[in-house]
Design a protein around this motif. Sequence first.
Motif, mmCIF file in Angstrom:
data_model
loop_
_atom_site.group_PDB
_atom_site.id
_atom_site.type_symbol
_atom_site.label_atom_id
_atom_site.label_comp_id
_atom_site.label_asym_id
_atom_site.label_seq_id
_atom_site.Cartn_x
_atom_site.Cartn_y
_atom_site.Cartn_z
ATOM 1 N N THR A 106 0.854 -1.188 0.000
ATOM 2 C CA THR A 106 0.000 0.000 0.000
ATOM 3 C C THR A 106 0.888 1.235 0.000
ATOM 4 O OG1 THR A 106 -1.871 -1.044 1.098
ATOM 5 C CG2 THR A 106 -1.678 1.334 1.331
ATOM 6 N N ILE A 107 0.656 2.110 -0.981
ATOM 7 C CA ILE A 107 1.415 3.346 -1.107
ATOM 8 C C ILE A 107 0.485 4.526 -0.846
ATOM 9 C CG2 ILE A 107 2.598 4.860 -2.762
ATOM 10 C CD1 ILE A 107 4.302 2.578 -1.743
ATOM 11 N N VAL A 108 0.923 5.429 0.010
ATOM 12 C CA VAL A 108 0.147 6.618 0.344
ATOM 13 C C VAL A 108 0.709 7.804 -0.421
ATOM 14 C CG1 VAL A 108 -0.536 8.211 2.168
ATOM 15 C CG2 VAL A 108 -0.485 5.771 2.608
ATOM 16 N N GLY A 109 -0.182 8.537 -1.086
ATOM 17 C CA GLY A 109 0.221 9.746 -1.797
ATOM 18 C C GLY A 109 -0.667 10.918 -1.417
ATOM 19 N N LYS A 110 -0.169 12.115 -1.662
ATOM 20 C CA LYS A 110 -0.898 13.331 -1.300
ATOM 21 C C LYS A 110 -1.961 13.673 -2.350
ATOM 22 C CE LYS A 110 1.501 14.304 2.439
ATOM 23 N NZ LYS A 110 0.887 14.223 3.781
ATOM 24 N N SER A 111 -3.166 13.966 -1.859
ATOM 25 C CA SER A 111 -4.262 14.384 -2.728
ATOM 26 C C SER A 111 -4.572 15.872 -2.589
ATOM 27 C CB SER A 111 -5.538 13.609 -2.379
ATOM 28 O OG SER A 111 -5.312 12.226 -2.376
ATOM 29 N N TRP A 112 -4.206 16.448 -1.479
ATOM 30 C CA TRP A 112 -4.577 17.830 -1.135
ATOM 31 C C TRP A 112 -3.416 18.745 -1.510
ATOM 32 C CZ3 TRP A 112 -6.462 19.194 4.514
ATOM 33 C CH2 TRP A 112 -6.992 20.488 4.528
ATOM 34 N N ASP A 113 -3.678 19.717 -2.362
ATOM 35 C CA ASP A 113 -2.601 20.603 -2.812
ATOM 36 C C ASP A 113 -1.956 21.353 -1.658
ATOM 37 O OD1 ASP A 113 -4.769 22.249 -2.320
ATOM 38 O OD2 ASP A 113 -4.826 23.172 -4.315
ATOM 39 N N LEU A 114 -2.744 21.643 -0.623
ATOM 40 C CA LEU A 114 -2.180 22.313 0.557
ATOM 41 C C LEU A 114 -1.067 21.476 1.180
ATOM 42 C CD1 LEU A 114 -2.382 24.582 2.788
ATOM 43 C CD2 LEU A 114 -3.944 23.018 3.977
ATOM 44 N N HIS A 115 -1.268 20.169 1.260
ATOM 45 C CA HIS A 115 -0.253 19.292 1.844
ATOM 46 C C HIS A 115 0.984 19.200 0.952
ATOM 47 C CE1 HIS A 115 -1.695 17.101 5.521
ATOM 48 N NE2 HIS A 115 -2.806 17.732 5.184
ATOM 49 N N VAL A 116 0.767 19.276 -0.329
ATOM 50 C CA VAL A 116 1.903 19.211 -1.249
ATOM 51 C C VAL A 116 2.807 20.424 -1.072
ATOM 52 C CG1 VAL A 116 2.600 19.168 -3.681
ATOM 53 C CG2 VAL A 116 0.606 17.837 -2.919
ATOM 54 N N THR A 117 2.213 21.602 -1.072
ATOM 55 C CA THR A 117 3.019 22.830 -1.019
ATOM 56 C C THR A 117 3.481 23.168 0.388
ATOM 57 O OG1 THR A 117 0.972 24.148 -0.874
ATOM 58 C CG2 THR A 117 1.903 23.770 -3.069
ATOM 59 N N GLU A 118 2.636 22.907 1.387
ATOM 60 C CA GLU A 118 2.989 23.279 2.759
ATOM 61 C C GLU A 118 3.690 22.147 3.515
ATOM 62 O OE1 GLU A 118 2.625 26.319 4.059
ATOM 63 O OE2 GLU A 118 1.802 27.024 2.156
ATOM 64 N N GLY A 119 3.252 20.913 3.270
ATOM 65 C CA GLY A 119 3.826 19.781 3.986
ATOM 66 C C GLY A 119 5.074 19.234 3.328
ATOM 67 N N LEU A 120 4.947 18.890 2.051
ATOM 68 C CA LEU A 120 6.094 18.345 1.331
ATOM 69 C C LEU A 120 7.059 19.409 0.843
ATOM 70 C CD1 LEU A 120 4.371 15.589 -0.869
ATOM 71 C CD2 LEU A 120 5.626 15.278 1.270
ATOM 72 N N LYS A 121 6.584 20.662 0.790
ATOM 73 C CA LYS A 121 7.418 21.774 0.299
ATOM 74 C C LYS A 121 7.902 21.506 -1.127
ATOM 75 C CE LYS A 121 7.294 24.076 4.220
ATOM 76 N NZ LYS A 121 6.570 25.360 4.340
ATOM 77 N N THR A 122 6.972 21.061 -1.964
ATOM 78 C CA THR A 122 7.338 20.791 -3.360
ATOM 79 C C THR A 122 6.211 21.280 -4.255
ATOM 80 O OG1 THR A 122 8.225 19.102 -4.833
ATOM 81 C CG2 THR A 122 6.367 18.449 -3.448
ATOM 82 N N THR A 123 6.330 20.999 -5.540
ATOM 83 C CA THR A 123 5.347 21.478 -6.504
ATOM 84 C C THR A 123 4.286 20.418 -6.751
ATOM 85 O OG1 THR A 123 6.551 20.611 -8.412
ATOM 86 C CG2 THR A 123 7.159 22.832 -7.639
ATOM 87 N N LEU A 124 3.165 20.870 -7.302
ATOM 88 C CA LEU A 124 2.095 19.936 -7.616
ATOM 89 C C LEU A 124 2.548 18.931 -8.675
ATOM 90 C CD1 LEU A 124 -1.066 22.265 -7.646
ATOM 91 C CD2 LEU A 124 0.035 21.106 -5.725
ATOM 92 N N ALA A 125 3.335 19.400 -9.627
ATOM 93 C CA ALA A 125 3.839 18.509 -10.674
ATOM 94 C C ALA A 125 4.767 17.444 -10.097
ATOM 95 C CB ALA A 125 4.554 19.317 -11.755
ATOM 96 N N GLU A 126 5.624 17.837 -9.162
ATOM 97 C CA GLU A 126 6.540 16.868 -8.556
ATOM 98 C C GLU A 126 5.779 15.834 -7.748
ATOM 99 O OE1 GLU A 126 10.116 14.951 -7.169
ATOM 100 O OE2 GLU A 126 9.421 15.969 -8.980
ATOM 101 N N ASN A 127 4.691 16.234 -7.102
ATOM 102 C CA ASN A 127 3.887 15.264 -6.361
ATOM 103 C C ASN A 127 3.310 14.211 -7.297
ATOM 104 O OD1 ASN A 127 2.395 14.275 -3.956
ATOM 105 N ND2 ASN A 127 0.598 15.022 -5.076
ATOM 106 N N LEU A 128 2.840 14.644 -8.459
ATOM 107 C CA LEU A 128 2.342 13.675 -9.445
ATOM 108 C C LEU A 128 3.462 12.747 -9.895
ATOM 109 C CD1 LEU A 128 0.063 15.969 -11.673
ATOM 110 C CD2 LEU A 128 -0.645 14.430 -9.818
ATOM 111 N N ALA A 129 4.644 13.287 -10.087
ATOM 112 C CA ALA A 129 5.790 12.461 -10.493
ATOM 113 C C ALA A 129 6.145 11.459 -9.402
ATOM 114 C CB ALA A 129 6.985 13.364 -10.804
#
Length: 552
Positions: A106-129
């Motif tokens: 089971t792999i968990v990925g971010k769905s919420w853009d807020l978590h991508v930019t604020e939590g992971l400190k990365t871009t939406l495109a990088e999260n998709l990658a």
Amino acid sequence: MTSQPSPQLWIYDTTLRDGAQREGLSLSLEDKLRIARQLDQLGVPFIEGGWPGANPKDVQFFWQIKEAPLAQAEVVAFCFTRRPGRTAATDPMLQPLLAAGTHWVTIVGKSWDLHVTEGLKTTLAENLAMIQDTIAYLRSQERRVIYDAEHWFDGYKHNPDYAIETLETAIAAGAEWLVLCDTNGGTLPHEISQIVREVKQRLRERRVAQNADFHAPLPPLGIHTHNDTEMAVANAIAAVMEGAQMVQGTINGYGERCGNANLCSLIPNLQLKLGYSCLPPEKLTTLTQLSRYVSEVVNLAPDDHAPYVGLSAFAHKGGLHVSAVERNPITYEHIQPELVGNNRRIVISDQAGLSNILAKARSLGIELDPQDPTYRQILQHLKNLEHEGYQFEAAEASFELLMREALGQRQPPFELKSWQVHYHMMPDTDPSQSLSLATVKLAVDGQDILEAAEGNGPVSALDTALRKALVNFYPEIESFYLTDYKVRILDGGSGTSAKTRVLIESSNGYQRWTTVGVSTNILQASYQAVVEGLEYGLLLQHQAKVPLTTST
């Protein structure tokens, strides 16, 4: 006309990971293995074993399971997507996941853009990658992937287009399940229904827009809910009603904060009420036993008022209720308790009527004559004792002893001659180093026994001294132990002269029983409850419960 088969739901248990995040709950390696094997016997198809690499215990768990595989369940290893700025093949976080050797991950990925930019400190495109690269890499390593869309419902509310894009990415990379997670537990059932419905429609529409094969099946949906609004079970059911085919949850609803969806409620609701196939029917009858087993392993008191599996789930107290249930159980029971392995209980209290006494006696193996004055005397004696402060609805073992005494069938295993308790504390020392000393003088079969014992408190010392005095006569006492001790002051306005009620729960390792004592002296009340606990335990052990018989 042949009946249609029940639609299949896939139960995914995450007690060993998500459930273990409950505050105050700690699982040893052996605990995890024992629970996993019980879940396997229950018939749960997916068991999430933990996050290999997060701690040595989880690594060892997967090693042990490989050496002694489960009978039918798939053990699943859990992990997040790769980290930003890396590749999945070189991210050391994913190597223990592969080393765990499970067929499913089971792999968990971010769905919420807020978590991508604020939590992971990365871009939406990088999260998709990160989602694409991780799933594709695991698929290349011959793993089957369940994709958990973390914070899905919050993410969809804030940016539905991006949230859908994360699912599309997971599908393209090879995920076989898409699990929508209400990670914060703040979504309500009507929102769950609407969003799950929209997700299915939007995924189909995007497939058409991209000229993809419309007839190729989409990965089935799953649901993972938390209980922060007391809606986890309702939310999971709402998702299933909209087509979700996997339900994730934990035994007894254990989990972080307010917990996860409680499988002990979800499974019977889905199977008995809605007609889905979750477990083999014969396995469903072991659900209550499993719930209580897990609570013992994690060292948390069972929730007696839990639906379906709680001790009080099918308990009847009011006299009118008892009378009606005796005639037809469906008057006050929504299912037969036996379907989930539970039992009907008739609760005895000062609100009891004669029907309670008769029904309780019947559950002990005796048919009473309602016209026999003995039983009306039992009822009156019961109400007099409860007026003094006794509480028999929580101490059924004491009530059975009371009934046996009224029928002339109680034979105490020993006679008290005297007892003393001393508390010794040296000035200016650590109070935890202080000890209590108890001395008891008993008679068993005409033989006097004098015994003393120390304990970390007066009740402990008294209990230990009694056991030492009796164990040579009744060796089975060695298996008895106290599991709970409750004290309640009944008339607080009386200060230190107040009457005290003590409830003591005892166990022999596979049965629990509760006894009660009441006195203005807390030690006297405790002694009464301890003694009756030992007596009732011996009654269970010696006769597998001697049936009561009517006196002639």
